[in-house]
Design a protein around this motif. Structure first.
Motif, PDB file in Angstrom:
ATOM      1  N   GLY A 189      39.992  14.036 -10.939  1.00  0.00           N
ATOM      2  CA  GLY A 189      39.256  13.315  -9.865  1.00  0.00           C
ATOM      3  C   GLY A 189      37.711  13.115 -10.231  1.00  0.00           C
ATOM      4  O   GLY A 189      37.100  12.251  -9.989  1.00  0.00           O
ATOM      5  N   ALA A 190      37.130  14.148 -10.685  1.00  0.00           N
ATOM      6  CA  ALA A 190      35.914  14.253 -11.223  1.00  0.00           C
ATOM      7  C   ALA A 190      35.385  13.422 -12.307  1.00  0.00           C
ATOM      8  O   ALA A 190      34.615  12.788 -12.297  1.00  0.00           O
ATOM      9  N   ILE A 191      36.383  13.513 -13.403  1.00  0.00           N
ATOM     10  CA  ILE A 191      36.252  12.436 -14.484  1.00  0.00           C
ATOM     11  C   ILE A 191      36.433  10.859 -14.007  1.00  0.00           C
ATOM     12  O   ILE A 191      35.598  10.257 -14.563  1.00  0.00           O
ATOM     13  N   LEU A 192      37.319  10.650 -13.193  1.00  0.00           N
ATOM     14  CA  LEU A 192      37.562   9.342 -12.897  1.00  0.00           C
ATOM     15  C   LEU A 192      36.123   8.659 -11.997  1.00  0.00           C
ATOM     16  O   LEU A 192      35.867   7.654 -12.188  1.00  0.00           O
ATOM     17  N   ILE A 193      35.617   9.737 -11.330  1.00  0.00           N
ATOM     18  CA  ILE A 193      34.124   9.306 -10.628  1.00  0.00           C
ATOM     19  C   ILE A 193      33.230   9.189 -11.755  1.00  0.00           C
ATOM     20  O   ILE A 193      32.204   8.450 -11.474  1.00  0.00           O
ATOM     21  N   GLN A 194      33.190   9.844 -12.986  1.00  0.00           N
ATOM     22  CA  GLN A 194      32.339   9.788 -13.989  1.00  0.00           C
ATOM     23  C   GLN A 194      32.234   8.439 -14.677  1.00  0.00           C
ATOM     24  O   GLN A 194      31.246   7.822 -15.091  1.00  0.00           O
ATOM     25  N   VAL A 195      33.496   8.004 -14.738  1.00  0.00           N
ATOM     26  CA  VAL A 195      33.875   6.451 -15.295  1.00  0.00           C
ATOM     27  C   VAL A 195      33.414   5.693 -14.396  1.00  0.00           C
ATOM     28  O   VAL A 195      32.613   4.651 -14.679  1.00  0.00           O
ATOM     29  N   TYR A 196      33.624   5.807 -12.879  1.00  0.00           N
ATOM     30  CA  TYR A 196      33.126   4.862 -11.901  1.00  0.00           C
ATOM     31  C   TYR A 196      31.341   4.640 -12.043  1.00  0.00           C
ATOM     32  O   TYR A 196      30.943   3.731 -12.132  1.00  0.00           O
TER      33      TYR A 196
END
Length: 529
Positions: free
Chosen positions: A171-178
């Motif tokens: 979840g935290a990684i996907l937010i960094q992509v975003y």
């Protein structure tokens, strides 16, 4: 050699990368505000949709049945030949999940952007169910966990924690992509969730294969995955906290994101190390006739004749390996002193219902993460701070998952504490986190969400292990997924019937659709505590 023991390390790396993409359900707080505003939902309606997200994420019975049906296909049948041709059972399960993921998130994006008319609430609930059902504890998780546990039967607890831990971190990684690519464009984030978690599993699924050969230094290499995950977690935590204090420019965000990608690519180094070690180990065995232990010509001929008569001693096809692995694992894991109950037999015990009630308490953690953006908004947190809270939740969730197994093993072996005692302590600690949030003190939302996130994550590492210890492993998948369904039930009661009702009542008293101040959530958080 095509199927050396190093291929299971390739499968592990592929599983880790897939797990890093399937944690979109933990990022619901990022796009829930635009979902609420674009569709004109009140808080109760938004929480109802979030509950279907939780149901989809926890209802893994269908994926388990699909995997069992695929594996149980009669040898020589047309379906068995087709499954073998496409790459095995994991390919089938992951493909079905990827189709669901894209369908769910893509139609949510179409609705949010206004490309299609506003769908009825039941249809939106179906979209959310499909999106979450494809990920988390379901299709991708079933394929990755079953493969990993069969590849490492001697270290099933360790590999289970690694696979589940990376899912919690995603979840935290996907937010960094975003934040790097779609800064302040939550609708684009939804589109990304439709594409990225679909493409990555489809590209990697052919590497997720069962190959339970025994290699060297397995525990040491598995610990390498744990170390990498902790390093990535520390980097993400520093990055998230820094972003909350300093505004990064585009070039800085790109650089930090590239560093993150390099960290995520580092597990391939473990696979390369394992391959080199296997090559060193296998090289002498490929020249049996030249080994000094077989100086006698007659001994050499006897060994070569055995190999010619039984080539499976050196080479086994995938079907034989999987069948043999399953039999060996069942033989190892079954203890005649422990019960092996099916679902109906388990439901006739008090342990089942007591455990079900404990898992139902996990709904309070789901309700918190589903409403964390609204809680932050009511307390005056900025959009950046609310996004930070969602990102940090993924990190606390990861730490709870990867740490709970180690801690419970420590107290079990050295202190004699049963795991249910540890689970009860973590549930009580999660309640303390709710009370901290309800206090409304400065920074209380950060501290309280940390406690709730860590101890919520620990539950998902503890209760599968406890399930196997209480009811046995023969029907673990069925019993595990049935008990897991209690979590979204608890989330529904707390989110819709408690949280949504109180929030909407206070919002109406404030003459709006948004509740301002602590009172909108204080009551329900005290009830959780």
């Amino acid at each position: 050699m095509e199927r050396s023991s190093s291929s299971k390390w390739v499968a592990t790396v592929a599983s880790v990368w897939i797990q890093l993409c399937v944690g979109a359900s933990y990022a619901f707080g990022v796009y829930s505000p635009i979902l609420k505003s674009s569709q004109g939902y009140d808080q109760s309606t938004l929480d109802s949709i979030a509950v279907f997200k939780d149901i989809g994420a926890n209802f893994g019975l269908l994926s388990g049945l699909l995997y069992t049906a695929v594996v149980s296909s009669p040898l020589g049948s047309s379906s068995s030949r087709f499954i073998k041709r496409v790459g095995g059972p994991c390919v089938v399960v992951i493909t079905v999940g990827a189709i669901q993921c894209f369908t769910g998130y893509f139609f949510i994006w179409l609705a949010v952007t206004g490309i299609i008319p506003r769908p009825p609430i039941p249809l939106m609930c179906l979209f959310m169910f499909l999106a979450a059902h494809a990920q988390s504890q379901t299709f991708s998780n079933t394929a990755n966990v079953v493969t990993a546990v069969q590849n490492f039967p001697d270290y099933s607890g360790t590999i289970f924690g690694i696979i589940k831990g990376f899912a919690g971190l995603s979840g935290a990684i996907l937010i960094q992509v975003y934040q790097t690519i779609f800064q302040d464009k939550p609708s684009s984030f939804i589109l990304m969730l439709a594409i990225l978690p679909t493409i990555v599993p489809l590209l990697l699924m052919s590497f997720v294969k069962i190959n339970p050969t025994t290699g060297t230094d397995e525990k040491k290499l598995l610990n390498g995955f744990s170390v990498i995950s902790l390093i990535i977690t520390a980097y993400l935590m520093v990055l998230i906290i820094t972003e909350n204090v300093v505004t990064f420019g585009l070039s800085t965000r790109i650089i930090t994101f590239i560093i993150l990608l390099l960290g995520l690519a580092s597990p391939i180094g473990i696979s390369i190390r394992a391959h080199l070690k296997d090559s060193q180990k296998l090289t002498p065995s490929l020249s049996l006739a030249e080994t000094p232990l077989l100086n006698d010509h007659q001994d050499q001929l006897e060994v070569l004749e055995k190999i010619n008569d039984h080539p499976s001693l050196l080479y086994r096809n995938a079907d034989d390996q999987e069948s043999l692995s399953t039999q060996n694992n069942e033989h190892k894991m079954k203890n005649p002193l422990e019960p092996e109950l099916n679902l109906l037999e388990a439901m006739q015990t008090m342990d089942f219902w007591f455990f079900l009630a404990m898992v139902c308490g996990l709904g309070s953690g789901s309700a918190t993460v589903n409403n964390i953006s609204q809680i932050g908004e009511s307390l005056g947190y900025t959009s950046v701070e609310r996004r930070t809270l969602v990102s940090l939740w993924g990190i606390w969730n990861f730490l709870g998952r990867i740490g709970a197994g180690f801690v419970s093993d420590y107290f079990l072996h050295l202190k004699g504490w049963a795991r249910p005692i540890v689970m009860a302590i973590t549930l009580a600690s999660m309640s303390i986190g709710h009370l901290v949030i309800a206090s409304g003190l400065p920074g209380a939302l950060y501290a309280g969400s940390t406690l709730v996130g860590v101890f919520y994550g620990s539950q998902w590492s503890l209760f599968p292990t406890i399930t196997s210890e209480i009811f046995g492993v023969t029907h673990l998948g069925t019993i595990f997924n049935t008990i897991a369904f209690a979590s979204p039930v608890g989330s529904y009661i707390l989110s819709v019937r408690v949280v949504g009702y109180i929030y909407d009542r206070e919002a109406l008293s404030d003459s709006g659709n948004t509740c301002i101040g602590l009172k909108g959530f204080m009551n329900k958080l005290y009830m959780k505590g």
